[in-house]
Design an enzyme around this catalytic site. Structure first.
Site, PDB file in Angstrom:
ATOM      1  N   GLY A 165       0.454  -5.007   0.697  1.00  0.00           N
ATOM      2  CA  GLY A 165      -0.694  -5.051  -0.369  1.00  0.00           C
ATOM      3  C   GLY A 165      -0.381  -5.695  -1.455  1.00  0.00           C
ATOM      4  O   GLY A 165      -1.357  -6.056  -2.477  1.00  0.00           O
ATOM      5  N   ALA A 185       0.932  -1.149   0.110  1.00  0.00           N
ATOM      6  CA  ALA A 185      -0.033  -0.125   0.000  1.00  0.00           C
ATOM      7  C   ALA A 185       0.835   1.273   0.003  1.00  0.00           C
ATOM      8  O   ALA A 185       1.986   1.265   0.236  1.00  0.00           O
ATOM      9  CB  ALA A 185      -0.973  -0.009   1.211  1.00  0.00           C
ATOM     10  N   GLU A 245      -0.890  -9.062  -1.410  1.00  0.00           N
ATOM     11  CA  GLU A 245      -2.196  -9.428  -1.284  1.00  0.00           C
ATOM     12  C   GLU A 245      -3.101  -9.501  -2.507  1.00  0.00           C
ATOM     13  O   GLU A 245      -3.864 -10.013  -2.735  1.00  0.00           O
ATOM     14  CB  GLU A 245      -2.723  -8.482  -0.271  1.00  0.00           C
ATOM     15  CG  GLU A 245      -2.193  -8.737   1.008  1.00  0.00           C
ATOM     16  CD  GLU A 245      -2.468  -7.646   2.281  1.00  0.00           C
ATOM     17  OE1 GLU A 245      -2.045  -6.552   2.093  1.00  0.00           O
ATOM     18  OE2 GLU A 245      -3.395  -8.183   3.059  1.00  0.00           O
ATOM     19  N   GLU A 279       4.065  -6.020   7.076  1.00  0.00           N
ATOM     20  CA  GLU A 279       3.147  -4.984   7.623  1.00  0.00           C
ATOM     21  C   GLU A 279       3.500  -4.807   9.071  1.00  0.00           C
ATOM     22  O   GLU A 279       3.540  -3.939   9.693  1.00  0.00           O
ATOM     23  CB  GLU A 279       1.679  -5.251   7.664  1.00  0.00           C
ATOM     24  CG  GLU A 279       1.282  -4.806   6.231  1.00  0.00           C
ATOM     25  CD  GLU A 279       1.367  -5.673   5.266  1.00  0.00           C
ATOM     26  OE1 GLU A 279       2.117  -6.737   5.283  1.00  0.00           O
ATOM     27  OE2 GLU A 279       0.557  -5.663   3.982  1.00  0.00           O
TER      28      GLU A 279
HETATM   29  C1  3H9 Z   1       0.449  -2.206   3.339  1.00  0.00           C
HETATM   30  O1  3H9 Z   1       0.723  -2.794   2.248  1.00  0.00           O
HETATM   31  C2  3H9 Z   1      -0.835  -2.513   4.132  1.00  0.00           C
HETATM   32  C3  3H9 Z   1      -1.532  -3.502   3.264  1.00  0.00           C
HETATM   33  O2  3H9 Z   1      -1.539  -4.478   4.251  1.00  0.00           O
HETATM   34  C4  3H9 Z   1      -3.108  -3.021   3.799  1.00  0.00           C
HETATM   35  C5  3H9 Z   1      -3.948  -1.925   3.047  1.00  0.00           C
HETATM   36  C6  3H9 Z   1      -5.367  -1.814   3.289  1.00  0.00           C
HETATM   37  N1  3H9 Z   1       4.577   3.425   0.137  1.00  0.00           N
HETATM   38  O3  3H9 Z   1      13.248   1.451   0.598  1.00  0.00           O
HETATM   39  P1  3H9 Z   1      13.720   2.581  -0.555  1.00  0.00           P
HETATM   40  C7  3H9 Z   1       9.307   4.900  -1.004  1.00  0.00           C
HETATM   41  S1  3H9 Z   1       1.769  -1.544   4.001  1.00  0.00           S
HETATM   42  C8  3H9 Z   1       5.088   4.712   0.022  1.00  0.00           C
HETATM   43  O4  3H9 Z   1      14.811   3.498  -0.409  1.00  0.00           O
HETATM   44  P2  3H9 Z   1      14.865   0.075  -1.653  1.00  0.00           P
HETATM   45  C9  3H9 Z   1      10.442   5.057   0.010  1.00  0.00           C
HETATM   46  O5  3H9 Z   1      10.005   5.960   0.863  1.00  0.00           O
HETATM   47  C10 3H9 Z   1       3.094  -1.622   2.962  1.00  0.00           C
HETATM   48  N2  3H9 Z   1       6.371   4.875  -0.253  1.00  0.00           N
HETATM   49  O6  3H9 Z   1      14.343   1.571  -1.869  1.00  0.00           O
HETATM   50  C11 3H9 Z   1      11.574   5.953  -0.784  1.00  0.00           C
HETATM   51  O7  3H9 Z   1      11.296   7.145  -1.097  1.00  0.00           O
HETATM   52  P3  3H9 Z   1      12.387   8.210  -1.334  1.00  0.00           P
HETATM   53  C12 3H9 Z   1       3.829  -2.807   3.189  1.00  0.00           C
HETATM   54  C13 3H9 Z   1       7.320   3.743  -0.241  1.00  0.00           C
HETATM   55  O8  3H9 Z   1      15.115  -0.392  -3.184  1.00  0.00           O
HETATM   56  C14 3H9 Z   1      11.526   5.054  -2.158  1.00  0.00           C
HETATM   57  O9  3H9 Z   1      10.130   4.308  -2.113  1.00  0.00           O
HETATM   58  N3  3H9 Z   1       5.046  -2.725   2.192  1.00  0.00           N
HETATM   59  C15 3H9 Z   1       7.061   2.745  -0.130  1.00  0.00           C
HETATM   60  O10 3H9 Z   1      16.062   0.015  -0.697  1.00  0.00           O
HETATM   61  C16 3H9 Z   1      12.550   3.855  -2.346  1.00  0.00           C
HETATM   62  O11 3H9 Z   1      12.543   3.177  -1.218  1.00  0.00           O
HETATM   63  C17 3H9 Z   1       6.210  -2.405   2.669  1.00  0.00           C
HETATM   64  O12 3H9 Z   1       6.254  -2.308   4.027  1.00  0.00           O
HETATM   65  C18 3H9 Z   1       5.308   2.398   0.138  1.00  0.00           C
HETATM   66  N4  3H9 Z   1       4.947   1.303   0.757  1.00  0.00           N
HETATM   67  O13 3H9 Z   1      13.785  -0.864  -1.200  1.00  0.00           O
HETATM   68  C19 3H9 Z   1       7.287  -2.306   1.828  1.00  0.00           C
HETATM   69  N5  3H9 Z   1       7.807   1.636  -0.136  1.00  0.00           N
HETATM   70  O14 3H9 Z   1      13.129   7.838  -2.535  1.00  0.00           O
HETATM   71  C20 3H9 Z   1       8.054  -0.996   2.240  1.00  0.00           C
HETATM   72  C21 3H9 Z   1       8.710   2.527  -0.435  1.00  0.00           C
HETATM   73  O15 3H9 Z   1      11.569   9.387  -1.396  1.00  0.00           O
HETATM   74  N6  3H9 Z   1       9.091  -0.694   1.350  1.00  0.00           N
HETATM   75  N7  3H9 Z   1       8.472   3.725  -0.724  1.00  0.00           N
HETATM   76  O16 3H9 Z   1      12.932   8.293  -0.023  1.00  0.00           O
HETATM   77  C22 3H9 Z   1      10.248  -1.415   1.325  1.00  0.00           C
HETATM   78  O17 3H9 Z   1      10.591  -2.360   2.077  1.00  0.00           O
HETATM   79  C23 3H9 Z   1      11.444  -1.025   0.339  1.00  0.00           C
HETATM   80  O18 3H9 Z   1      11.292   0.282   0.109  1.00  0.00           O
HETATM   81  C24 3H9 Z   1      11.606  -1.883  -1.053  1.00  0.00           C
HETATM   82  C25 3H9 Z   1      12.516  -1.224  -1.773  1.00  0.00           C
HETATM   83  C26 3H9 Z   1      12.213  -3.298  -0.505  1.00  0.00           C
HETATM   84  C27 3H9 Z   1      10.236  -1.847  -1.611  1.00  0.00           C
END
Ligand code: 3H9
Length: 691
Positions: free
Chosen positions: A105, A66, A108, A128
């Site tokens: 998400g 999400a 999901e 999450e």
């Molecule tokens: C969810 O899904 C809830 C659902 O179950 C239910 C809904 C009803 N959203 O980490 P990076 C941005 S909760 C917005 O440096 P990497 C991050 O801030 C979500 N922004 O890259 C950064 O911005 P900036 C569950 C996001 O290659 C840029 O992307 N998912 C999100 O080292 C690059 O990120 C997670 O918890 C996001 N979801 O790693 C996954 N994700 O460049 C969270 C990233 O401006 N994300 N950004 O600073 C991660 O674990 C890592 O970002 C990922 C990439 C592995 C994807």
């Protein structure tokens, strides 16, 4: 530009409709992505030429979750649940084509597709819990229907993703596609499904395997310590329990209710804040992300003690050659031996292969001569914490190091500008303050000297990233960010045990707050004799007296506590008596001290010190301070760090209490002008940034 909306495209290849989501950086499920998906599926379903649908993403990853930045804002566009219902109920098979990470998400959504295909390097998970949440789009109900209750419990409470091969073994993905050929493979897979007239597999129709009551009871028991203080793990467990015991739709309702509870709580707000704060810390104001950096191909480390060894391991593990220098043979051999043993221990635990040990050790060159550092691009000094010694080392390095080499000090308190002045190249000098054990702790304080060149700073941040550290920039002041704030907490802890509390009271309150241990346990663990010497000890402090009695902490079997042979601690009656005697000697009238007072007196001065650090421009942002405390000192992440916690309590309430303590305890408690100003304006320390 997509033909569905700005981030979504639908193309038809043969009888397969290919929906592409292209929403950098990580294809998070923003309102645009949800709307685009919904419209694209609708259009593909309506198109008689399309018999199956592939969902694929452009860029570095499949949908990574999400869009966290939308949380807490008014809802826009189609809800994720609506989009998922459209997909799951589509009359044509949908195949998710996964590369990069299918997280939260994202996974999901993939679970509402009828089939999943992934490249071997892909990772799939529900992280999450790390945001203080649970998968709120059916993840807790669908995942166990494929992988079983036990594996699902593990995945949702750890948040750790699994690789595509493991996903294939558990049935989470149906097929692997060759790397780089995902689109073609997924289209072929979809066409095959049509040709073979395979059914529309809905995960919701499967049974959960292995969800016995004993599984949940044992899981809770086995992980109680790991989950201490956190709300999200238990909510995740309850959801998997619901999946195992309730019909699908009832389980979904339970998931929704628990998700909303977590989402509106302080813990998730704190953990989501930390997610962004950590990424923010890497950004230096007025220094663009693509600033020039210096190439670091070879590193020198001076000092083969605990710190020098740990620092070296970071680089060796990242494949960077290290020359480690110690003045004498015996400590050099001992240091190198410790590095090898650490790697061998990792290998014994299966975290590193035997070849990995050999490869890392092969990158290490032990030396007894500073001259051997002449070809290093970065030299990190980790010698005894004494200004004269450090200046001497830097003076010598200045003559030895090649032009452009970065000269770094691992000092934890000393003035980096004074150290830099011992060289003719202060622009190349920076502080790199690692935390012990340096190969384990994630934090790195990067200390920016008055003359440190911008590209040196940018290089330090890049190096930190390369070796897997979370770097925070600090200015030159005594103790930088972390140790400077530790000092008022230590002062109050010591005062509290004279005034009426016992060490175990202070430790218990801070442990219950969420720290891994309290200050006196910490002191016993580190050794009370750090910086103490028998010759000069005058019994002026309790610590002096404990050391004089050879109660020097865990290593001698006693300190503030008594320890048994397994290092289990018990409060010491002897120490209790010593404290009472010491207080009487100092003329202190002991009084009962409440847990609230212990907490406020240990934590509020830290918040105040953090405000002073910001006021002086010694940290760029309040959130940087929080990242230091979470990653370097075990501040509980679910409380967001000292600045976030101050905001949670309310800055005016903090100021009011500080003033009350000021009237009884003196000016150590005088609120910082910035704190008072923010309290008056309704501002927040966690949002504060130095202009
Ligand atoms: C969810 O899904 C809830 C659902 O179950 C239910 C809904 C009803 N959203 O980490 P990076 C941005 S909760 C917005 O440096 P990497 C991050 O801030 C979500 N922004 O890259 C950064 O911005 P900036 C569950 C996001 O290659 C840029 O992307 N998912 C999100 O080292 C690059 O990120 C997670 O918890 C996001 N979801 O790693 C996954 N994700 O460049 C969270 C990233 O401006 N994300 N950004 O600073 C991660 O674990 C890592 O970002 C990922 C990439 C592995 C994807």
């Amino acid at each position: 530009m997509g033909n569905i909306n700005a981030v979504t495209d639908l193309a038809v290849e043969g009888n397969v409709g290919v929906i592409t989501v292209d929403s950098p950086p990580v294809n998070a499920l923003s309102a645009d992505v949800r709307d685009g998906l919904s419209a694209a599926v609708g259009k593909a379903v309506a198109d008689p030429a399309v018999e199956a649908i592939v969902l694929i993403c452009a860029g570095r990853t499949f949908i990574a979750g999400a869009d966290i930045s939308e949380f807490g804002k008014p809802p826009r566009g189609a809800s994720l649940h609506e989009v998922q219902a459209t997909m799951e109920n589509a009359p044509k098979p949908i195949v998710a084509a996964i590369h990069g990470t299918a997280l939260g998400g994202g996974l999901e959504v993939a679970l509402t597709c009828h089939y999943r295909v992934a490249v071997p390097s892909a990772k799939l998970g529900l992280p999450e819990v790390k945001l203080g949440l649970l998968p709120g789009a059916g993840g807790t109900q669908r995942l166990p229907r494929i992988v079983g209750a036990a594996k699902a419990l593990d995945m949702v409470t750890s948040g750790t993703p699994i690789g595509a091969k493991a996903a294939l073994d558990t049935g989470l993905v149906d097929d692997l596609a060759p790397e780089g050929e995902l689109r073609a493979a997924a289209v072929a897979f979809a066409a095959k499904i049509v040709a073979e007239k395979r059914p529309l597999k809905k995960v919701r129709d499967l049974e959960v395997k292995g969800g016995s009551p004993e599984l949940f009871a044992e899981f809770r028991k086995a992980n109680a310590r790991r989950f201490r203080g956190y709300e999200a793990p238990e909510a995740n467990i309850k959801c998997i329990e619901a999946a195992a015991t309730l019909p699908f739709d009832d389980g979904m309702k339970r998931e929704r209710a628990l998700f909303m509870e977590l989402m509106s709580g302080v813990q998730s707000a704190a953990q989501r804040y930390v997610f962004f704060a950590e990424r923010q810390a890497a950004k230096i104001p007025n220094l663009p992300d693509d600033s020039a950096t210096r190439a670091i191909r070879k590193v020198g480390v001076i000092g083969a003690g605990t710190m020098g060894g740990g620092i070296s391991m970071n680089f060796l593990s990242a494949g960077v050659p290290v020359t480690i220098v110690e003045m004498k043979q015996e400590p050099l051999d001992r240091g190198v031996g410790t590095i090898r043993r650490n790697y061998e221990n990792s290998a014994a635990k299966g975290k590193l292969s035997a070849e990995g040990v050999a490869r890392n050790m092969g990158l290490l060159t032990p030396s007894m001569s500073l001259e051997d550092l002449a070809d290093c691009d970065l030299i990190i000094e980790a010698v005894f914490e004494n200004m004269d010694i450090k200046k001497d080392v830097f003076g010598k390095l200045d003559k030895i190091a090649k032009p452009g080499a970065i000269l770094a000090s691992n000092t934890s308190y000393l003035n980096v500008d004074e150290i830099a002045a011992a060289t003719a190249r202060p622009q190349d000098v920076v502080g790199l303050h690692f935390f012990s054990p340096a190969n384990v702790m994630r934090l790195l304080e990067v200390v920016r000297g008055a003359k440190t060149a911008p590209d040196v700073l940018a290089t330090a941040m890049a190096v930190a990233k390369k070796i897997g550290k979370v770097a925070v920039v600090a200015g030159v002041c005594h103790g930088f960010i972390g140790n400077r704030m530790l000092s008022p907490r230590q002062r109050e802890a010591n005062k509290l045990i004279l005034e009426g509390a016992m060490p175990w009271d202070v430790d218990r309150v801070l442990y219950d707050f969420g720290f891994p241990m309290g200050p006196f346990q910490m002191a016993d663990l580190a050794g009370l004799d750090i910086g103490w010497s028998k010759e000069t000890s005058k019994g002026e402090t309790l610590r002096d007296r404990l050391c004089e009695m050879d109660r020097r902490g865990q290593k001698t079997g006693s300190g503030f506590y008594d320890y048994d042979e397994k290092r289990n601690r018990t409060p010491s009656p002897l120490v209790e008596k010593m404290i009472l005697d010491f207080a009487a000697e100092k003329g202190v009238n002991r009084r009962p001290i409440s847990d609230d007072e212990i907490l406020e007196r240990c934590v509020y001065p830290m918040i105040n010190e953090g405000a002073k650090i910001l006021d002086e421009g010694m940290a760029y942002r309040g959130s940087d301070i929080d990242i230091v405390w979470i990653n370097g000192y075990g501040w509980p992440v679910y409380r967001g760090g000292p600045m976030f916690y101050g905001d949670t309590v309310g800055l005016q309430a903090v100021v009011d209490r500080l003033k009350q303590y000021q009237s009884t305890q003196g000016d150590d408690f005088a609120p910082s002008p910035l704190l008072e100003r923010l309290a008056a304006e309704g501002g927040k320390l966690s949002q504060y940034s130095v202009k």
